[in-house]
Design an enzyme around this catalytic site. Structure first.
Site, short mmCIF file in Angstrom:
data_model
loop_
_atom_site.label_atom_id
_atom_site.label_comp_id
_atom_site.label_asym_id
_atom_site.label_seq_id
_atom_site.Cartn_x
_atom_site.Cartn_y
_atom_site.Cartn_z
N ALA A 1 0.79 -1.23 0.00
CA ALA A 1 0.00 0.00 0.00
C ALA A 1 0.84 1.29 0.00
CB ALA A 1 -0.97 -0.04 1.18
N ASP B 1 -3.94 -2.61 4.00
CA ASP B 1 -4.13 -1.84 2.75
C ASP B 1 -5.13 -0.72 2.94
OD1 ASP B 1 -3.03 -4.55 1.73
OD2 ASP B 1 -2.77 -3.07 0.13
N ASN C 1 -6.52 -6.35 4.26
CA ASN C 1 -5.11 -6.70 4.01
C ASN C 1 -5.10 -7.93 3.10
OD1 ASN C 1 -2.26 -6.24 4.44
ND2 ASN C 1 -2.25 -8.11 5.66
O1 MRU Z 1 -1.10 -7.33 -3.37
P1 MRU Z 1 -0.02 -6.68 -2.56
O2 MRU Z 1 1.26 -7.43 -2.57
O3 MRU Z 1 0.14 -5.22 -2.93
O4 MRU Z 1 -0.57 -6.71 -1.07
C1 MRU Z 1 0.20 -6.10 -0.06
C2 MRU Z 1 -0.37 -6.28 1.29
O5 MRU Z 1 -1.42 -6.84 1.49
C3 MRU Z 1 0.41 -5.66 2.44
O6 MRU Z 1 0.24 -6.39 3.59
C4 MRU Z 1 -0.11 -4.24 2.66
O7 MRU Z 1 -0.11 -3.51 1.49
C5 MRU Z 1 0.67 -3.52 3.69
S1 MRU Z 1 2.25 -3.05 3.12
C6 MRU Z 1 3.03 -2.13 4.32
#
Ligand code: MRU
Length: 357
Positions: free
Chosen positions: A54, A239, A249
């Protein structure tokens, strides 16, 4: 700026006329940098997860606004063209609110500029500010979160909330880096995180690079591991956090929170204030990204499921606030009742974010 001995990962940077990304699709096998000189290229990099997580998506979009300004024609039509570039970035991934937060900030800057040159300069310093603020937020989250862990902590995490998912230091992993540097961390369990394996490919890479013992496990082994007493705390990123404390998330976080509650293990979320969405009343209002079925039908060159099989592939799930032991923000630790504590600790962002496109 470091956390303990950990150097920031060069996840996103600006280099003269391009956004430079470490291509996360190729890690841990190969370290390749991707140079995006157009908004279209950057949008494709975000949608295909060359850059993901995110806060990292938000920072990349912040720099993407500069690309949009450099690509746009001077004079009449300049603002419309930049705005179209921002719209393209906004269509890449719907769940992480940091993306919309960053785009909203850059739209505001664009409105206040009177020339292309002024816009390029102002958008670049705004993107750099977002990036620096994220690094600073990571450092604070690390310090606050490490204080929640017991001596010799054994921690389970999901997906990747490390430097690769942020401006370079992480959220959940910032907590672990800090705990490690204080000598309080025994080991980390990293869920592999099907289907794109952010846990085994990225989290295990970051932890190994920092000299932290890490054990990778299939997502389906987490519940029995928690029940066995081998884990002292679960820490993940987020997220989007709704006003009532529900947390979106990576898919698989909700079952992990259920299993942690059943086993009596604390379940912590670590996230910057930019992940909080005051415009979302609860988790049901958070848009959940659905991704291509091919992510489950194929792995590398191998066919894993018949092409005619339908696939259900949500990228995220929502963990209800009642399963969250605390949210670790850079402004403090929000304990239940979350609606009240979150509203206090995120006051600066109230009204600044949006719920959907
Ligand atoms: O699909 P992604 O890899 O972008 O998903 C990321 C996540 O779910 C993380 O846990 C979230 O973005 C937090 S990152 C500090």
């Amino acid at each position: 700026m470091t956390i303990g001995a950990v150097q920031p990962v060069p996840t996103v940077s600006w280099d003269g006329d391009a956004v430079v990304l470490i291509d996360q699709r190729l890690l841990p096998g190969r370290t390749v940098f991707l140079r995006c000189r157009t908004v279209a290229r950057l949008a494709d990099a975000i949608a295909s997860l060359a850059v993901r997580g995110a806060p990292a998506i938000g920072i990349a979009a912040g720099y993407g606004a500069v690309l949009a300004a450099l690509e746009a024609p001077r004079g009449r039509g300049f603002r419309t063209a930049v705005s179209a570039g921002l719209d393209l970035l906004a269509r890449t991934r719907p769940t992480a609110v940091n993306l919309f937060h960053a785009i909203g900030v850059q739209r505001g800057i664009l409105e206040s500029c009177r020339s292309r040159d002024q816009a390029v300069e102002a958008l670049l310093s705004s993107a750099r500010r977002m990036h620096e603020e994220d690094l600073e937020a990571s450092r604070k989250i690390g310090r606050l979160g490490a204080g929640l862990l017991p001596e010799g902590a054994r921690v389970l995490t999901h997906c990747n909330a490390g430097g690769l998912a942020t401006g370079g230091l992480g959220t959940a992993l910032a907590v672990l880096f800090e705990a490690h540097s204080r000598g309080r961390l025994e080991k980390v369990f990293a869920d592999e995180t099907r289907p794109l394996l952010q846990g085994s490919r990225l989290t295990a890479w970051e932890l190994s690079r920092a000299g932290i013992p890490v054990t990778v496990l299939p997502d389906s082994a987490a519940a029995s591991l928690l029940r066995s007493g081998a884990v002292d705390a679960v820490v993940t990123g987020a997220d989007r956090i709704a006003r009532n404390g529900d947390v979106a998330n990576k898919i698989g976080t909700y079952p992990l929170a259920l299993a942690a509650a059943e086993a009596g293990v604390p379940f912590y979320i670590a996230a910057p204030v930019s992940t909080f969405d005051y415009g979302c009343p609860d988790g049901d209002s958070i848009p959940i990204e659905m991704r291509s079925g091919d992510e489950l039908r194929k792995l590398g060159g191998r066919i894993l499921a018949p092409s005619r099989a339908e696939v259900h592939n949500p990228a995220f799930d929502v963990t209800p606030a009642r399963l969250v032991s605390a949210v670790i923000l850079e402004t403090g630790v929000a304990f239940p009742p979350l609606p009240r504590s979150l509203s206090k600790l995120t006051a600066q962002s109230v009204g600044a974010t949006i719920c959907r496109l």
